[in-house]
Every structure is written in C-alpha cells, then in structure tokens.
Design an enzyme around this catalytic site. Sequence first.
Site, PDB file in Angstrom:
ATOM      1  N   ASP A  11       0.863  -1.185   0.000  1.00 37.17           N
ATOM      2  CA  ASP A  11       0.000   0.000   0.000  1.00 37.17           C
ATOM      3  C   ASP A  11       0.893   1.225   0.000  1.00 37.17           C
ATOM      4  OD1 ASP A  11      -2.642   1.313   0.200  1.00 37.17           O
ATOM      5  OD2 ASP A  11      -1.897   2.011   2.124  1.00 37.17           O
ATOM      6  N   SER A  12       0.339   2.339  -0.464  1.00 40.05           N
ATOM      7  CA  SER A  12       1.105   3.583  -0.458  1.00 40.05           C
ATOM      8  C   SER A  12       1.405   4.041   0.968  1.00 40.05           C
ATOM      9  CB  SER A  12       0.344   4.678  -1.201  1.00 40.05           C
ATOM     10  OG  SER A  12      -0.920   4.898  -0.603  1.00 40.05           O
ATOM     11  N   TYR A  43      -0.740   8.659  -2.633  1.00 41.15           N
ATOM     12  CA  TYR A  43      -0.731   8.474  -4.076  1.00 41.15           C
ATOM     13  C   TYR A  43      -1.952   9.116  -4.754  1.00 41.15           C
ATOM     14  CZ  TYR A  43       2.916   4.758  -4.106  1.00 41.15           C
ATOM     15  OH  TYR A  43       4.069   4.039  -4.009  1.00 41.15           O
ATOM     16  N   GLY A  44      -2.995   9.388  -3.991  1.00 39.31           N
ATOM     17  CA  GLY A  44      -4.303   9.711  -4.544  1.00 39.31           C
ATOM     18  C   GLY A  44      -4.352  10.793  -5.607  1.00 39.31           C
ATOM     19  N   CYS A  74      -4.408  -1.392  -2.215  1.00 40.45           N
ATOM     20  CA  CYS A  74      -4.532   0.047  -2.397  1.00 40.45           C
ATOM     21  C   CYS A  74      -5.378   0.278  -3.637  1.00 40.45           C
ATOM     22  CB  CYS A  74      -3.141   0.666  -2.581  1.00 40.45           C
ATOM     23  SG  CYS A  74      -3.111   2.409  -3.044  1.00 40.45           S
ATOM     24  N   ASN A  75      -6.490   0.985  -3.495  1.00 40.73           N
ATOM     25  CA  ASN A  75      -7.371   1.215  -4.631  1.00 40.73           C
ATOM     26  C   ASN A  75      -6.725   2.080  -5.701  1.00 40.73           C
ATOM     27  OD1 ASN A  75     -10.404   0.221  -4.239  1.00 40.73           O
ATOM     28  ND2 ASN A  75      -9.549   0.688  -2.229  1.00 40.73           N
ATOM     29  N   THR A  76      -5.974   3.094  -5.291  1.00 41.66           N
ATOM     30  CA  THR A  76      -5.345   3.979  -6.259  1.00 41.66           C
ATOM     31  C   THR A  76      -4.327   3.229  -7.101  1.00 41.66           C
ATOM     32  OG1 THR A  76      -5.657   5.879  -4.784  1.00 41.66           O
ATOM     33  CG2 THR A  76      -4.060   6.128  -6.559  1.00 41.66           C
ATOM     34  N   GLU A 159      -4.709   9.888   8.347  1.00 40.62           N
ATOM     35  CA  GLU A 159      -3.276   9.712   8.563  1.00 40.62           C
ATOM     36  C   GLU A 159      -2.703  10.747   9.530  1.00 40.62           C
ATOM     37  OE1 GLU A 159      -1.036   9.072   4.998  1.00 40.62           O
ATOM     38  OE2 GLU A 159      -1.826   7.014   4.901  1.00 40.62           O
ATOM     39  N   CYS A 193     -11.578   2.848  -0.629  1.00 41.30           N
ATOM     40  CA  CYS A 193     -10.238   3.222  -0.161  1.00 41.30           C
ATOM     41  C   CYS A 193     -10.010   2.449   1.123  1.00 41.30           C
ATOM     42  CB  CYS A 193     -10.129   4.721   0.082  1.00 41.30           C
ATOM     43  SG  CYS A 193      -8.537   5.223   0.811  1.00 41.30           S
ATOM     44  N   HIS A 195      -8.268   3.080   3.586  1.00 46.24           N
ATOM     45  CA  HIS A 195      -8.224   3.914   4.788  1.00 46.24           C
ATOM     46  C   HIS A 195      -9.610   4.073   5.427  1.00 46.24           C
ATOM     47  CE1 HIS A 195      -4.297   5.179   3.313  1.00 46.24           C
ATOM     48  NE2 HIS A 195      -4.111   5.923   4.385  1.00 46.24           N
TER      49      HIS A 195
END
Length: 277
Positions: A11-12, A43-44, A74-76, A159, A193, A195
């Site tokens: 993941d980012s 990354y978004g 990670c979706n992005t 975050e 996402c 998160h």
Amino acid sequence: MFDNKPIGIFDSGFGGLTVFRSILQQLPDHDYIYLGDTARAPYGNRSFQTIHQYTWECVKWLFEQGCPLVILACNTASAKALRTIQQKDLLNEDPAKRVLGVIRPTAEVVGNYTKTKEIGVLGTKGTIQSGSYLIEIDHFFPDVKVYQQACPLWVPLIENGEHDKPGADYFVKKYLDQVLAQSPHIDTLLLACTHYPLLLEKIKAYLPDGIQAIAQGDIVAKSLVDYLQRHPEMENSLSNNSTQRFFTTTDDTADFDHYAEIFFGEPVKSAFAEVKY
C-alpha cells in the site's frame, strides 16, 4: 533475501493494513511481508505514470524479498498501475509471479449488496478519476447504476489521527451528502479506499436508514482464499510459518509503527525498506 516465500502486501501507506488484517484472519498460516511506501504517500492525487512507477518499484522490492504473489491493497495503485503491471511488466520480470488488486474482487460481488440497483462509490481523487469501478462493476452487474464521489480530505484526516475527532464530522457529512444527492435510490455505499474503514462508525452515524456502507477487507480476503484454491501451483509455492513482517520506505519506523497499529489493530514493529527509486 529470505528463504521463505511470503505473500507480499503493498500500500502507499497504512490503509492496506485494514485489508492485511482481514487476510490474516482468513489465512493465518501463511507468511507475509507488508510494505508501506510512506515516504511518497499519498498516491491519490498523483498521475497514472507516477503511480505506476512508484507501485512497480515497490512490487519489485517485494519480489526481491521472495514474494511470488503480491496484493496491491490500495485502490489507487489498483486503479492506475495494476493493468500495466499485469500486462507488461510481469512479462519482462517473471511471468510466473502474480500481482492482484482490490478493485476486481470488490466489483465481482458488490452488486449483490444492493436491492435498488444503485450504488455510491467513495474513493480518492485518483481512484474516482480512473473510472475503474464504473468499468468493473458494469462488467459484472450491467443493471446496477454507479455514482462516484471523491473524498480528498478523508485520507489526510485519517493519517493525521483526526478521524475519530469531532472535526472530522464536517467532512464525513459533506462527502456523504454529495454522493447521496446524486440519486435518492442509492442504498449501498462502497468504501473504495482501504483507509476509510477507520471512518466507518462516523459514516454510519450520518447515513439515513436503509443505506449501508461496505468495506473491502473481508471481500478481498475471501477472494484471495478462492484464488489460492483455484491456483494450487501458487498455493503450494507459498511458505507457511505464520510470520508477518512490516516494512516502510521512511526511515522513521517508530512513527510508522504508531500509525500502523491504529490500522492493523495490534502493535507493529517495522523495518526500513530501501526501495530502488
């Protein structure tokens, strides 16, 4: 290099730990390496080219640690890098290795959650702009209407440890109101996402009766179980010592460990990963 053959989870930053937690519950015996590219997160809002470059560099690092299978939790990264990695990079690197994402397994089942056949997708700017969920959900559920909403401030809130504070309520309600305003018939919201599960309780508090919010962790974990059952050659190549190792691309591992515990649900002890940029 390590002698074992772990599953790599990338993941980012920290969000992929919510998926990792679900995978570990489903497949506790395997070995795992988690890599968070926190030095270059988030990354978004980055370009397709940049996200592909960053993701592929981290995937190659996981391959170097002995991982024959890497999950982009990670979706992005799944939206902007996975296709190129699967169709181009792996052919040049090692066709026997595999990289899987979180969008397709989610799209395969999300249509089963809605009764009205209308779904809202909440994600980062990058995920929403990619249109990946529109394409994938339409492939599996062509009769389901999908409405999208970018939530650019949710990841920074999470975050920075503000997701459970009163100040987050305004932005939670703001994006929920925006997606629900697109149709009065939406009955399912997909948290696209990794998160966003940390905001799930606040999200539920602002949802009208009859609307549900769906997180991805359990969906992705069940899909991985199914994948390994259908690909015994991969299952048999993986080591089973019940180990979990955590790495971050920032040298402040103590800071990573602090936030990682919030996502993972238990203490994390990480090491620095020197990814080749």
